[in-house]
Design a protein around this motif. Structure first.
Motif, PDB file in Angstrom:
ATOM      1  N   LYS A   7       2.447  11.949   7.728  1.00 14.59           N
ATOM      2  CA  LYS A   7       1.133  12.604   7.717  1.00 14.59           C
ATOM      3  C   LYS A   7       0.359  12.308   8.996  1.00 14.59           C
ATOM      4  O   LYS A   7       0.263  11.146   9.407  1.00 14.59           O
ATOM      5  CB  LYS A   7       0.306  12.107   6.529  1.00 14.59           C
ATOM      6  N   MET A  16       3.789   7.931   3.388  1.00 16.93           N
ATOM      7  CA  MET A  16       2.867   8.838   4.081  1.00 16.93           C
ATOM      8  C   MET A  16       3.092   8.840   5.589  1.00 16.93           C
ATOM      9  O   MET A  16       2.251   9.328   6.342  1.00 16.93           O
ATOM     10  CB  MET A  16       1.426   8.432   3.769  1.00 16.93           C
ATOM     11  N   LEU A  70      -5.731  11.949   6.707  1.00 12.50           N
ATOM     12  CA  LEU A  70      -5.819  10.865   5.719  1.00 12.50           C
ATOM     13  C   LEU A  70      -7.235  10.720   5.171  1.00 12.50           C
ATOM     14  O   LEU A  70      -8.212  10.948   5.889  1.00 12.50           O
ATOM     15  CB  LEU A  70      -5.407   9.544   6.359  1.00 12.50           C
ATOM     16  N   SER A  71      -7.336  10.301   3.931  1.00 17.78           N
ATOM     17  CA  SER A  71      -8.651   9.991   3.363  1.00 17.78           C
ATOM     18  C   SER A  71      -9.173   8.713   4.008  1.00 17.78           C
ATOM     19  O   SER A  71      -8.412   7.954   4.616  1.00 17.78           O
ATOM     20  CB  SER A  71      -8.526   9.778   1.860  1.00 17.78           C
ATOM     21  N   LYS A 108      -6.488   1.416   4.621  1.00 19.62           N
ATOM     22  CA  LYS A 108      -5.234   0.707   4.309  1.00 19.62           C
ATOM     23  C   LYS A 108      -4.390   0.552   5.567  1.00 19.62           C
ATOM     24  O   LYS A 108      -3.787  -0.495   5.789  1.00 19.62           O
ATOM     25  CB  LYS A 108      -4.432   1.478   3.253  1.00 19.62           C
ATOM     26  N   ALA A 154      -6.248  -1.324  -4.407  1.00 21.93           N
ATOM     27  CA  ALA A 154      -6.039  -1.680  -3.003  1.00 21.93           C
ATOM     28  C   ALA A 154      -6.905  -2.883  -2.626  1.00 21.93           C
ATOM     29  O   ALA A 154      -6.465  -3.773  -1.881  1.00 21.93           O
ATOM     30  CB  ALA A 154      -6.346  -0.490  -2.101  1.00 21.93           C
ATOM     31  N   PHE A 209       0.823  -1.216   0.000  1.00 27.04           N
ATOM     32  CA  PHE A 209       0.000   0.000   0.000  1.00 27.04           C
ATOM     33  C   PHE A 209       0.857   1.266   0.000  1.00 27.04           C
ATOM     34  O   PHE A 209       0.323   2.377   0.037  1.00 27.04           O
ATOM     35  CB  PHE A 209      -0.912   0.026   1.243  1.00 27.04           C
ATOM     36  N   THR A 217      -7.319   5.653   2.740  1.00 28.73           N
ATOM     37  CA  THR A 217      -5.971   5.482   3.296  1.00 28.73           C
ATOM     38  C   THR A 217      -6.053   4.988   4.736  1.00 28.73           C
ATOM     39  O   THR A 217      -5.267   4.125   5.156  1.00 28.73           O
ATOM     40  CB  THR A 217      -5.173   6.804   3.203  1.00 28.73           C
ATOM     41  N   THR A 218      -6.998   5.492   5.490  1.00 30.87           N
ATOM     42  CA  THR A 218      -7.179   5.008   6.861  1.00 30.87           C
ATOM     43  C   THR A 218      -7.495   3.508   6.848  1.00 30.87           C
ATOM     44  O   THR A 218      -6.993   2.747   7.674  1.00 30.87           O
ATOM     45  CB  THR A 218      -8.312   5.799   7.565  1.00 30.87           C
ATOM     46  N   LEU A 225       2.577   2.671   2.292  1.00 29.85           N
ATOM     47  CA  LEU A 225       2.222   3.553   3.407  1.00 29.85           C
ATOM     48  C   LEU A 225       3.415   4.357   3.913  1.00 29.85           C
ATOM     49  O   LEU A 225       3.245   5.459   4.427  1.00 29.85           O
ATOM     50  CB  LEU A 225       1.589   2.738   4.537  1.00 29.85           C
TER      51      LEU A 225
END
Ligand code: ADP
Ligand code: MG
Length: 237
Positions: free
Chosen positions: A123, A120, A128-129, A135, A162, A115, A132-133, A117
């Motif tokens: 961040k 990021m 996070l969107s 993920k 994903a 992913f 993304t959360t 991650l």
């Protein structure tokens, strides 16, 4: 691996689980499906010890979990909605989880890497969107290489790539002999991944069958159709 006996749960007057008797074994993917509010999340959270059942027993590897919470180390859980400290950076979250767990098992950072991650890590979680959360939640569920994975609507909110990565990971876990319990509303996805389907309806198990059984019993090729047929047959019985 996991067995429940007569699991009951009320929330106030609402009778959410009405005596659920079931078992789950290693090396299989079980899809828990059912309408909204049928008790899927409550069942999962009871197994995890996050919801305390009013009645009934839960066994993990044949041991009653009531007085010994150590079984939870064997379960990786991906919540339907992951909530994390808002200002914590993603990288800090991963380090904190590793520190808390002090696990001796080898880490599985495959999802974290796939992913991407790490790009990021600086961040804050609040920025996070939703996807993304999700993920992050998925990567954390697999991180400590648990023998049981409980994933509550894991692909909801994930982008198609994903979702594919996660589905492949689920099938890999199964091939390693792990038990994966996953709730989902997406029939095509259930059909791709699951060996067995548990249909929860108003706090009871309506059926718990393999996909093959469902298809042969109904003579339907498509899983969605097979389930619809069983539902109408039982309704008219
Ligand atoms: P599902 O995951 O199948 O959609 P849930 O297990 O989340 O269903 O919820 C089953 C029922 O229990 C719903 O009616 C829900 O509103 C209710 N419920 C779930 N958690 C709580 C709670 N903590 N307090 C009160 N009611 C709850
Ligand atoms: Mg739910």
């Amino acid at each position: 691996m996991i067995r429940t006996e007569n699991l009951e749960k009320h929330f106030g007057k609402l009778h959410v689980l009405k005596g659920v008797n079931t078992s789950f074994s290693g090396g299989e993917v079980v899809s828990v499906i059912g309408p909204n509010g049928s008790g899927k999340t409550t069942l999962i959270k009871s197994i995890l010890g996050m919801v305390v059942a009013d009645k009934g027993k839960i066994y993990f590897d044949n041991k009653d979990v009531a007085n010994d919470f150590s079984y939870r180390h064997h379960i990786g859980y991906m919540p339907q909605i992951g909530r994390y400290p808002e200002n914590m950076k993603m990288g800090q979250l991963f380090s904190m989880m590793k520190d808390l767990r002090k696990s001796s098992s080898t880490l599985d950072e495959e999802l974290m890497n796939e992913f991407q991650l790490k790009t990021m890590f600086d961040k804050p979680m609040r920025t996070l969107s939703g996807g993304t959360t999700q993920k992050v939640s998925a990567a954390l569920a697999f991180l400590f290489n648990p023998k049981v994975l409980i994933l509550d609507e894991p692909t909801a909110g994930l982008d198609p790539l994903a979702s594919e990565i996660l589905k492949a990971k689920i099938l890999k876990a199964k091939s390693e002999g792990k038990l994966v319990i996953v709730t989902s509303h997406i029939m095509s996805e259930v059909e791709e991944m699951a060996d067995k389907i548990m249909y929860l309806f108003e706090g009871n198990i309506y059926f718990y069958k393999t996909i093959t059984e469902l298809k042969t019993e109904t003579g339907e090729e498509k899983l969605g159709k097979a389930i619809a047929k069983i539902m109408t047959q039982q309704a008219h019985a």
